[in-house]
Design a protein around this motif. Structure first.
Motif, mmCIF file in Angstrom:
data_model
loop_
_atom_site.group_PDB
_atom_site.id
_atom_site.type_symbol
_atom_site.label_atom_id
_atom_site.label_comp_id
_atom_site.label_asym_id
_atom_site.label_seq_id
_atom_site.Cartn_x
_atom_site.Cartn_y
_atom_site.Cartn_z
ATOM 1 N N ALA A 134 0.831 -1.209 0.000
ATOM 2 C CA ALA A 134 0.000 0.000 0.000
ATOM 3 C C ALA A 134 0.863 1.256 0.000
ATOM 4 O O ALA A 134 0.570 2.227 -0.715
ATOM 5 C CB ALA A 134 -0.930 -0.008 1.213
ATOM 6 N N GLY A 135 1.923 1.246 0.781
ATOM 7 C CA GLY A 135 2.819 2.397 0.806
ATOM 8 C C GLY A 135 3.474 2.632 -0.538
ATOM 9 O O GLY A 135 3.635 3.775 -0.977
ATOM 10 N N LEU A 136 3.859 1.539 -1.222
ATOM 11 C CA LEU A 136 4.502 1.666 -2.530
ATOM 12 C C LEU A 136 3.538 2.263 -3.549
ATOM 13 O O LEU A 136 3.889 3.190 -4.284
ATOM 14 C CB LEU A 136 4.987 0.294 -2.999
ATOM 15 C CG LEU A 136 5.623 0.244 -4.394
ATOM 16 C CD1 LEU A 136 6.883 1.095 -4.440
ATOM 17 C CD2 LEU A 136 5.929 -1.193 -4.788
ATOM 18 N N VAL A 137 2.333 1.734 -3.615
ATOM 19 C CA VAL A 137 1.351 2.240 -4.582
ATOM 20 C C VAL A 137 0.960 3.680 -4.253
ATOM 21 O O VAL A 137 0.819 4.528 -5.144
ATOM 22 C CB VAL A 137 0.109 1.331 -4.605
ATOM 23 C CG1 VAL A 137 -0.955 1.900 -5.544
ATOM 24 C CG2 VAL A 137 0.486 -0.084 -5.032
ATOM 25 N N GLY A 138 0.807 3.973 -2.949
ATOM 26 C CA GLY A 138 0.384 5.308 -2.538
ATOM 27 C C GLY A 138 1.385 6.388 -2.877
ATOM 28 O O GLY A 138 1.018 7.572 -2.955
ATOM 29 N N MET A 139 2.643 6.026 -3.093
ATOM 30 C CA MET A 139 3.664 7.014 -3.423
ATOM 31 C C MET A 139 3.303 7.814 -4.659
ATOM 32 O O MET A 139 3.638 8.997 -4.776
ATOM 33 C CB MET A 139 5.012 6.321 -3.644
ATOM 34 C CG MET A 139 5.645 5.766 -2.393
ATOM 35 S SD MET A 139 7.145 4.820 -2.755
ATOM 36 C CE MET A 139 8.199 6.090 -3.438
#
Length: 390
Positions: A38-43
């Motif tokens: 989720a953190g990767l996509v949210g970037m």
């Protein structure tokens, strides 16, 4: 708006990892992987959202991000296994990062006369709200029932919705016209990108108190479970009382670099203390845990003040949202790397892992001052001038 949103955020971050593992039945590894993805996509959500805020007005863009955050948080209550959890986590991460970027122009517009003090004041208000949010979170953790966790998550979503309603009453923020140059100037700013990466590594410290420490307390110590809420309470009270005061003294890029260097060594000290809490009697464990959290929070004060100063002062006035979007990608990178890293080091490896994590923070802090000097020397940018220095 900041206060209402922070109450919901505080309730969510305090108990989310325990809700996912104890109520939804997900494994620690699944939660770590899910939050990291989720953190990767949210970037990717930050820079486009910030650009929209610059060009079309920050108030409407920020209101939309809060509405999305409310809906995504409520989606955690739908039982859909790991993939449902992952989908909701990705949506929350995208909405959160869009909110950070769109909030930047709002903060710059309302705090232009006294930027350091205003940003510190907002963070203090935010942490007071987070502090209040820990109270229902503590009740849910102590109760440990599905009903308690469900009520907590839905309450957090409702507060995000209320924050969106409050945002509608803020004065409108005028769009900022471009300066005629490149549309995506932030992508060509190498020195700023270097500082974004360093701040992102330092931002992994936020995952220490929200992920590593709750699991460490429950799984590796003899401390009572209510201490999970107590540690967050200590953190938010200290930030609420001292953040504005600390931010006043961080009024230049050089001062920001020094603040981040101090923060790195402070995190090393707190990690070393936390590593000693598995094994001692309950009384000693509780005392050391609370002391370590207090030390960690001092580092957080310096980290927040330094990061704020660098992210705003080194951004040109016509692209604050765009630059805030890029700087927010550092926080997103921490959301991506942080959960897996802190669980692997602190939970799987144990005591040596705490020291490795602390050393990572210390080394990163040492690199910030020279990177800041590079940004000032090679940036050739329009600097946001503080009225106090005129």
């Amino acid at each position: 708006m900041t206060f209402v949103h922070a109450i919901g955020r505080g309730a969510y971050v305090t108990a989310a990892v325990l809700y996912f593992t104890q109520s939804l039945g997900l494994g620690i590894g699944q939660v770590g992987v899910g939050l990291s993805v989720a953190g990767l996509v949210g970037m990717a959500a930050g820079p486009p959202a910030g650009h929209l805020a610059d060009r079309y007005g920050a108030r409407g863009a920020h209101l939309a991000s809060l509405l999305c955050c409310a809906l995504a948080t409520a989606a955690f209550t739908v039982p859909a296994g790991f993939w449902g959890f992952l989908s909701a986590a990705v949506a929350v991460a995208c909405a959160h990062n869009a909110g950070l970027a769109t909030r930047g122009p709002l903060v710059a517009d309302h705090g232009r006369d006294r930027p350091q003090e205003f940003r510190g004041h907002l963070r203090a208000v935010s942490n007071i709200g987070i502090c209040l949010g820990t109270l229902p979170a503590g009740w849910a953790v102590q109760a440990g029932t599905s009903f308690a966790y469900l009520a907590l998550v839905l309450g957090a979503a409702g507060l995000h919705l209320a924050a969106a309603a409050v945002t509608a009453f803020l004065p409108p923020t005028a769009p900022v016209p471009p300066d005629g140059g490149s549309r995506w100037i932030v992508l060509k700013d190498g020195p700023y990108a270097i500082l974004t990466v360093l701040d992102g590594v330092m931002a992994i410290q936020f995952r220490v108190l929200t992920i590593a420490l709750p699991l460490w307390i429950v799984l590796r110590t003899e401390a009572p479970t209510w201490l999970v809420s107590a540690t967050m309470l200590v953190n938010t009270v200290i930030v609420g009382v001292f953040q504005t005061r600390v931010s006043r003294g961080v009024d230049s890029p050089a001062a920001a670099g020094r603040a981040l260097r101090r923060a790195g060594f402070t995190f090393l000290l707190s990690c070393a203390a936390l590593s000693c809490t598995a094994g001692p009697p309950v009384g000693i464990t509780v005392a050391v845990l609370l002391l370590a959290v207090a030390v960690h929070t001092v580092g957080e004060l310096w980290h927040a003040a330094g990061g704020f100063e660098l992210s705003y002062t080194l951004a040109p006035p016509h692209a604050i949202g765009q630059y805030q979007g890029l700087f927010g990608m550092g926080l997103s990178a921490a959301d991506f790397l942080g959960p897996g890293l802190v669980t692997a080091l602190c939970l799987d490896w144990g005591r040596p892992g705490w020291f490795v994590l602390g050393a990572l923070f210390a080394v990163t802090g040492l690199l910030v001052p020279p990177a800041t000097r590079l940004a000032e020397r090679l940036g050739e940018r329009k600097v946001l001038v503080h009225p106090e220095s005129e």
